[in-house]
Design an enzyme around this catalytic site. Structure first.
Site, PDB file in Angstrom:
ATOM      1  CD  GLU A 170      46.116  81.448  65.335  1.00 23.34           C
ATOM      2  OE1 GLU A 170      46.065  81.506  66.570  1.00 23.34           O
ATOM      3  OE2 GLU A 170      45.375  80.708  64.662  1.00 23.34           O
ATOM      4  CD  GLU A 390      46.963  76.662  63.503  1.00 25.21           C
ATOM      5  OE1 GLU A 390      46.001  76.732  64.306  1.00 25.21           O
ATOM      6  OE2 GLU A 390      48.106  77.066  63.770  1.00 25.21           O
TER       7      GLU A 390
HETATM    8  C1  BGP Z   1      45.458  78.217  67.068  1.00 29.68           C
HETATM    9  C2  BGP Z   1      46.918  77.941  67.334  1.00 29.68           C
HETATM   10  C3  BGP Z   1      47.254  76.492  67.433  1.00 29.68           C
HETATM   11  C4  BGP Z   1      46.201  75.633  68.087  1.00 29.68           C
HETATM   12  C5  BGP Z   1      44.785  75.998  67.677  1.00 29.68           C
HETATM   13  C6  BGP Z   1      43.714  75.335  68.513  1.00 29.68           C
HETATM   14  O1  BGP Z   1      45.139  79.482  67.535  1.00 29.68           O
HETATM   15  O2  BGP Z   1      47.709  78.493  66.312  1.00 29.68           O
HETATM   16  O3  BGP Z   1      48.514  76.373  68.016  1.00 29.68           O
HETATM   17  O4  BGP Z   1      46.393  75.512  69.426  1.00 29.68           O
HETATM   18  O5  BGP Z   1      44.579  77.388  67.742  1.00 29.68           O
HETATM   19  O6  BGP Z   1      43.592  75.992  69.714  1.00 29.68           O
HETATM   20  P1  BGP Z   1      43.224  75.278  71.070  1.00 29.68           P
HETATM   21  O7  BGP Z   1      44.310  74.304  71.315  1.00 29.68           O
HETATM   22  O8  BGP Z   1      43.182  76.370  72.074  1.00 29.68           O
HETATM   23  O9  BGP Z   1      41.902  74.655  70.857  1.00 29.68           O
END
Ligand code: BGP
Length: 490
Positions: A170, A390
């Site tokens: 990202e 993800e």
């Molecule tokens: C994405 C990231 C992850 C994870 C996920 C959920 O952007 O790559 O590392 O954190 O988001 O985000 P959050 O923990 O802010 O809900």
């Protein structure tokens, strides 16, 4: 739907789950690890939820075997994790720390013993603090060589063990949060610097892929991009145009560079107009055009809905309630260019709420059809194999007195997204895997431990690590069956 019957998932589909080093490992200074920018940033008062940090996280560094046991029992086919650069090269560009490398080797061996395909992410947001101090990290061209060396150390060591590699996680998110919104390290608010750092990261990505081609010729490498499809609020042509602007500004700006080595023209021109376009040097574009990823990693949580900018189109439907005097004296229009430059997209589109979508407890839109739209658009424009690297639901989970977590809401969320992925495959999308976020609960960068994503509950909270007990949730058993049936039983 125009399909009579959905295609089955491909036979060797990679049903997986994902994580990131800082969010799970802990052991922040164990066995010679150096500090990363997250180790430093999370200690600044007020920056993270209730002062949480990854010093211990869920202690995966010491419990990886137990975690992999749980993956194996679930039948997981792939596990995406990231390597902490400062564990492997503590100061970023000096000596290699054998103990750090050994940890990842043990992890990979353990995964392979259980026939779980490792998907290794080189960079999930934790550049060594030493490089930030030495030359401002991603803002200096020196980082290109240092990242390449770090990546090459991993390529050499794991070339025969790891097939799937993710270069950057990202890039769009960590540059915006780190260099524009002061929400992540390095805690800067400067759009020009953001675009410059972003360009250097593009070069680092290309350079590392060049090395990958030499060292791991049979492997596959690609970025994991945080992709959200942009929707037009309605069919008013100005709003459709705004959605086009949004798609280019938020998405193609990165993806066109990864795949075609080119910056999209419209956004480039807008940045130039405002004097925030990155400065290019001789050879930059040649380097960017010299490589192409083997696949695209897609991180999908939600997209965005936009309409035409209300300042430029005050008369249009939906904007009629605007105070005309306000519009006439809108401070943005009166601003000198260098101030406008702090929001280069403001004239291009305005984000609005999508009235058709529900949101999570943290206000993220829930939009399963969006994953199909995302995959379709990406297949159409870039025509590469894709892996969803993800996707998942952040929610509050309750541990019952008898030690269960009944997370039916998570099952529903994942199921709805998987169905839409299957439709995308049936449409013709080349999808090779799906890594749900996340395998165990973990540290949410800015939301502590309450916002849970895992199939496995970790018994800890913001204040107390307790015993860090691992407890499979209802969704764990559900996903196990999904995997066993190759997606037939959802
Ligand atoms: C994405 C990231 C992850 C994870 C996920 C959920 O952007 O790559 O590392 O954190 O988001 O985000 P959050 O923990 O802010 O809900």
């Amino acid at each position: 739907m125009y399909h009579d019957k959905l295609d089955a998932f491909p036979k060797d589909f990679l049903w997986g789950a994902a994580s990131a080093a800082y969010q799970i490992e802990g052991g922040w200074n164990s066995d010679g690890k150096g500090p990363s920018i997250w180790d430093t940033f999370s200690k600044i008062p007020g920056k993270t939820f209730e002062g949480t940090n990854g010093d211990i996280a869920v202690d995966h560094y010491n419990r990886y075997q137990e975690d992999i046991q749980l993956m194996a029992k679930m039948g997981l086919k792939a596990y995406r994790f990231s390597v902490a650069w400062s564990r492997v090269i503590p100061d970023g560009n000096g000596e290699v720390n054998e103990k750090g490398l050994q940890f990842y080797e043990n992890l990979i061996d353990e995964l392979k013993k259980h026939e779980i395909e490792p998907v290794l992410t080189l960079y999930h947001w934790d550049i060594p603090q030493a490089l930030q101090d030495e030359y401002n990290g991603w803002e200096s061209r020196k980082v290109i060589e240092d990242f390449n060396r770090y990546a090459s150390v991993l390529f050499e060591r794991f070339k025969d063990k790891v097939k799937y590699w993710v270069s950057f996680n990202e890039q769009n998110v960590f540059t915006a949060l780190g260099y524009r919104w002061e929400a992540h390290p390095p805690n800067i608010s400067d759009v020009k610097r953001m675009f410059q750092a972003n360009h250097i990261i593009n070069l680092a990505n290309a350079k590392a892929i060049q090395s990958f081609r030499e060292i791991v010729p049979k492997g596959m490498i690609g970025p994991s991009f945080g992709y959200g499809p942009m929707y037009s609020f309605d069919c008013e042509p100005n709003n459709v145009l705004a959605a086009l602007n949004g798609e280019e500004f938020q998405n193609h700006w990165w993806l066109d560079v990864y795949v075609n080595g080119k910056y999209p023209k419209v956004t480039w021109k807008q940045l130039e107009r405002l004097n925030v376009a990155p400065s290019l040097e001789d050879g930059d574009m040649t380097l960017l055009q010299s490589v192409k990823p083997d696949f695209l990693g897609v991180n999908y949580y939600h997209g965005g809905t936009v309409r035409a900018n209300e300042i430029e189109f005050p008369e249009q439907k939906g904007n009629e309630n605007l105070d005309k005097d306000f519009v006439a004296t809108d401070p943005y229009l009166m601003q000198p260019k260098d101030e406008q430059a702090q929001s280069p997209e403001k004239r291009m589109f305005t984000n609005v709420k999508n009235p058709h979508l529900e949101t999570t407890n943290w206000g993220w839109e829930i939009d399963p059809i969006g994953i199909r739209i995302a995959l379709r658009r990406l297949q159409n424009r870039y025509d590469l194999p894709m892996m969803v690297t993800e996707n998942g639901l952040g929610a509050y989970d309750d541990l019952t007195e008898d030690g269960h977590v009944e997370d039916d809401y998570r099952i529903e969320y994942l199921k709805d997204h998987i169905v839409e992925m299957q439709k995308a495959i049936t449409d013709g999308v080349d999808l090779i895997g799906y890594c749900a976020w996340s395998f165990t609960d973990l540290l949410s960068w800015l939301n502590g431990y309450k916002k849970r994503y895992g199939f496995v509950y970790i018994d800890r909270d913001e204040k107390d690590e307790k015993q860090l007990e691992r407890i499979p949730k209802k969704s764990y058993y559900w996903y196990k069956e999904v995997i066993e049936s190759n997606g037939e039983k959802l």
